[in-house]
Write an enzyme that holds these catalytic residues in place. Structure first.
Site, PDB file in Angstrom:
ATOM      1  N   CYS A   1      90.840 116.436  20.632  1.00  0.00           N
ATOM      2  CA  CYS A   1      91.569 115.371  20.148  1.00  0.00           C
ATOM      3  C   CYS A   1      90.511 114.126  19.767  1.00  0.00           C
ATOM      4  CB  CYS A   1      92.577 114.753  20.779  1.00  0.00           C
ATOM      5  SG  CYS A   1      92.273 113.836  22.388  1.00  0.00           S
TER       6      CYS A   1
ATOM      7  N   CYS B   1      89.093 112.912  22.917  1.00  0.00           N
ATOM      8  CA  CYS B   1      87.889 113.576  23.672  1.00  0.00           C
ATOM      9  C   CYS B   1      86.645 113.059  23.052  1.00  0.00           C
ATOM     10  CB  CYS B   1      88.111 115.245  23.077  1.00  0.00           C
ATOM     11  SG  CYS B   1      89.789 115.860  23.721  1.00  0.00           S
TER      12      CYS B   1
ATOM     13  N   ASP C   1      66.377  98.583 -12.418  1.00  0.00           N
ATOM     14  CA  ASP C   1      64.605  98.331 -12.838  1.00  0.00           C
ATOM     15  C   ASP C   1      64.839  99.357 -14.234  1.00  0.00           C
ATOM     16  OD1 ASP C   1      62.199  98.278 -12.650  1.00  0.00           O
ATOM     17  OD2 ASP C   1      61.871 100.302 -11.746  1.00  0.00           O
TER      18      ASP C   1
ATOM     19  N   ASP D   1      63.256 103.106  -8.009  1.00  0.00           N
ATOM     20  CA  ASP D   1      62.652 104.091  -7.585  1.00  0.00           C
ATOM     21  C   ASP D   1      62.335 104.275  -5.982  1.00  0.00           C
ATOM     22  OD1 ASP D   1      60.525 102.258  -7.001  1.00  0.00           O
ATOM     23  OD2 ASP D   1      59.252 103.055  -8.506  1.00  0.00           O
TER      24      ASP D   1
ATOM     25  N   ASP E   1      60.270  98.941  -5.546  1.00  0.00           N
ATOM     26  CA  ASP E   1      61.353  97.810  -5.260  1.00  0.00           C
ATOM     27  C   ASP E   1      61.899  97.839  -3.730  1.00  0.00           C
ATOM     28  OD1 ASP E   1      61.225  97.610  -8.248  1.00  0.00           O
ATOM     29  OD2 ASP E   1      62.474  99.335  -8.362  1.00  0.00           O
TER      30      ASP E   1
END
Length: 741
Positions: free
Chosen positions: A19, A22, A433, A631, A635
């Site tokens: 559960c 747990c 971009d 990319d 960036d």
């Protein structure tokens, strides 16, 4: 505790979780270990993500710590261990199924006897019910009592505690009443037995667990599909053309492999002979097969079509693109959304609170319930303990995350963590971009013009300087000149971010870049050059200049085609209320042309990489939730600053380590799909949490007997057991709806 040393992050399968409590207990014990920086346990897929300092602790010590509280970690990472784990889970499911069926077989006659007054009046009834209830509780339901005992040893409690207490109390009370009925008869009361309650509750809970396990298995179907893309065997071509079929685990880098028509590519590599078309849709999301010939890259999991080819293995095992994707999806499915932190806190204290409410219900019934107070109080205690299982609460968020991440992977959207999936819903500004994002990212030289006599030396200098650059525009120049120029030794080259590149050769300085670079070095353009450049810019060409320290030597026009899907994708984002911005290091005219063709109204040209992060910050200061798409390398600052960072790429060039999301195919259409997926997933999480909370908010007071003074209604523990089982199954089933959304 903070550690400054290098750490290791690992994901381990966790065994024996029953559960959400747990999972909470396991997480607590892991966090308490020396050397552990962070730990997160996901109940839905039964995994633990642990970051730890190797010199202070290791996987074996973590395993021992988890075993001490009744659970287990599988720390081996071999293929045999993965098979062993799958075997263990299959065996567990089969065992659970056998115990559930057996419990139901005995529970049916229990219900018939317990609910039929004429049968209950028989002298043998209690003894027969005792006989049938005993194996249900202590054989088929022994896991609950064993789990409760282990928790009690560590002064903890979980769902097993609730089930063991409720059914154990009902069973023992019934045994006492069966053996000593005169104890109650002498006091003018009837000696009730609740064997059918104890037995049927166990049967219902086992049935709920069985349905839950089956449903949870469906949430990981995306991982199973991805793993199914890996072939089991491959054909290796030895020197001399001799072919041998070997298991994929034995493939080494440098091996030459043969792929026949209809076969799956086993590992990443480069084609060296033959040719074909390969279906890469399961990785890239692109439906059109891709042509492959000598020099083409191929990726594990893709499917060869009609031809056959040989390729050299370059990445094997977990290093392949498919291996990275599987690992990324597994990590994302095991991560926690921010909302889960609150749920974890509630789950951690939920069981003790429920035990307190159940005990208080018993006491209040005894005090205020009149002659039947003890009997009603006992039923209330049992019913509260049964109905209050926290499983639905624990499953609400992780199951939705698992299905959402898996759905994204099937669509070619790799999501790195649950936080990004949750946050993407709020995006109202996207920064794109230009090169490689809106455009194809494969620029080509379309024309050029020399403003001085063209010589071999000048052409060689231009070629050699550009060959040292990693910029895509430089690659276009190199490709155009490689058949008519040679590389010169003795060059001294310096990259100038956002402007271009500067080279020194034989004591003379050469410049290759944009107009800003030339201005900074005092190089002016003639009227003729300006007119030529203007004409190229009107055609949306990018222009780079080649100059020495005193004059312009040549100008080169480069075109980078806009992707066919970019304009439609941008329009879809804007229609959904997301403001789209384009930032590019390219010149104003080219940027304006691209913006005009794609419908972007907000753009900036001549933007340096460092300025992109500042632009992201400025939008955030206006209260916008910003996504940065690039990319993933140039960036990186802007991606790190953005609320959601998205890398665009194809194949093994994907910058997975930088961005929180990766669009494998590089198709901008997938961004709106990712936002839609985020919104659907978050909505599902909210639905799950609402029903899980409302179930307990309504169920517990009713189980305690709140309605009895009003209309005489008391909830039967058997009904409570069925409701508890249904709550978990309904939450998982609701999450599974995402697969078809």
């Amino acid at each position: 505790m903070e550690y400054s040393m290098d750490t290791v992050k690992q994901t381990f399968p966790v065994l024996n979780l029953s559960c959400a409590s747990c999972a909470s207990s396991t997480e607590t014990i892991l966090k308490a270990q020396p050397g552990v920086v962070s730990a997160s346990v996901n109940y839905a897929n039964a995994t633990a993500r642990v970051e730890y300092v190797p010199g202070i602790t290791d996987a074996r010590q973590l395993k021992a710590a988890v075993q001490s509280v009744g659970y287990d970690l599988m720390v081996e990472e071999t293929e045999e261990a993965a098979d062993s784990l799958a075997t263990l889970r299959q065996a567990h499911f089969r065992s659970l199924k056998r115990r559930t069926v057996s419990a139901i077989v005995l529970a049916v006659p229990l219900i018939i006897i317990g609910m039929t007054p004429t049968l209950m009046a028989q002298a043998w009834a209690n003894y027969v019910m005792w006989l049938m209830a005993t194996p249900i509780i202590f054989i088929f339901g022994r896991q609950f009592f064993a789990g409760a005992y282990k928790q009690a040893k560590h002064r903890s409690a979980n769902m097993d505690t609730l089930v063991a207490l409720s059914t154990g109390v009902a069973y023992l009370f019934s045994v006492f009443n069966t053996l000593f009925p005169d104890f109650w008869h002498s006091r003018g009361l009837h000696a009730h037995t609740y064997f059918e309650t104890a037995g049927v509750v166990i049967a219902f809970i086992l049935l709920g667990k069985l349905l839950e396990e089956r449903a949870k298995g469906n949430t990981s179907s995306a991982i199973k599909k991805l793993m199914g893309l890996q072939p089991k065997t491959v054909t290796v071509v030895h020197q001399g053309g001799h072919q041998v079929e070997i298991p994929i685990a034995r493939v080494k880098v440098g091996d030459v492999l043969l792929v026949k028509p209809g076969e799956k590519v086993a590992v990443d590599g480069t084609v060296i002979a033959g040719g074909s078309y390969v279906d890469e849709s399961m990785i890239s999301g692109e439906p059109v097969p891709v042509a492959k010939q000598a020099g083409s890259a191929v990726f594990a999991g893709t499917i060869n079509q009609k031809g056959s080819f040989q390729f050299k293995a370059e990445k094997v095992g977990g290093e392949t693109l498919l291996g990275q994707i599987i690992k990324l999806v597994q990590d994302a499915q095991g991560s926690k959304a921010p909302v889960q932190k609150l749920v974890d806190k509630i789950s951690g204290i939920f069981v003790p609170i429920v035990i307190g409410i159940a005990t208080l219900s018993l006491v209040l019934w005894i005090v205020f319930g009149g002659p039947e107070g003890f009997t009603h109080g006992l039923l209330a205690l049992v019913t509260v303990l049964v109905i209050a299982c926290p499983c639905a609460l624990g499953l609400a968020t992780p199951t939705a995350i698992m299905v959402g991440v898996g759905k994204g992977a099937e669509q070619g959207i790799l999501i790195k963590d649950a936080e990004s999936l949750e946050r993407a819903k709020k995006l109202n500004a996207i920064i794109l971009d230009k090169t490689g994002t809106i455009t194809e990212g494969k620029p080509e030289v379309v024309t050029h013009r020399w403003f001085v006599p063209e010589t071999d030396e000048l052409r060689n200098i231009l070629y050699s300087i550009e060959k040292t650059s990693e910029h895509p525009l430089a690659d276009a120049v190199v490709k155009a000149l490689r058949d008519e120029a040679i590389f010169l030794q003795g060059l001294d080259v310096e990259n100038l971010a956002g402007q271009g590149i500067r080279g020194q050769y034989k004591g003379k300085t050469y410049l290759i870049g944009n107009a800003v670079l030339l201005q900074d070095h005092g190089v002016d353009l003639s009227d003729d050059a300006r007119q030529w450049v203007a004409a190229q810019l009107d055609l949306a060409h990018t222009v780079i200049h080649f100059a020495d320290e005193s004059a312009l030597l040549a100008t080169i026009a480069i075109a980078d085609k806009i992707k066919p899907t970019s304009a439609g994708a941008i329009n879809r984002l804007q229609s959904a209320g997301v403001a789209v911005y384009m930032l590019t290091g390219d010149n104003e005219q080219t940027a304006a042309a691209v913006a005009r063709q794609t419908g972007i109204s907000h753009y900036q040209a001549n933007v340096l990489p460092a300025e992109k992060a500042a632009f992201v910050n400025a939008l955030q200061a206006q209260g916008k939730v910003v996504g940065m798409v690039g990319d993933g390398i140039n960036d990186s600052n802007a991606l790190a600053q953005a609320d959601v960072s998205i890398a665009m790429g194809r194949g093994s060039d994907i910058a997975m380590d930088v961005a929180k999301m990766t669009i494998i195919s590089g198709d901008l259409t997938h961004i709106s799909q990712a936002i839609h997926l985020s919104r659907k997933t978050v909505a599902t999480i909210k639905q799950n949490l609402f029903w899980a909370f409302i179930y307990n908010v309504i169920g517990i007071p009713v189980a305690a007997g709140l309605l009895y003074p009003i209309n005489g209604f008391l909830l039967d523990p058997m009904v409570a057991g069925a409701a508890m089982a249904l709550s978990s199954v309904s939450v998982v089933s609701n999450s599974l709806r995402l697969r078809w959304g």
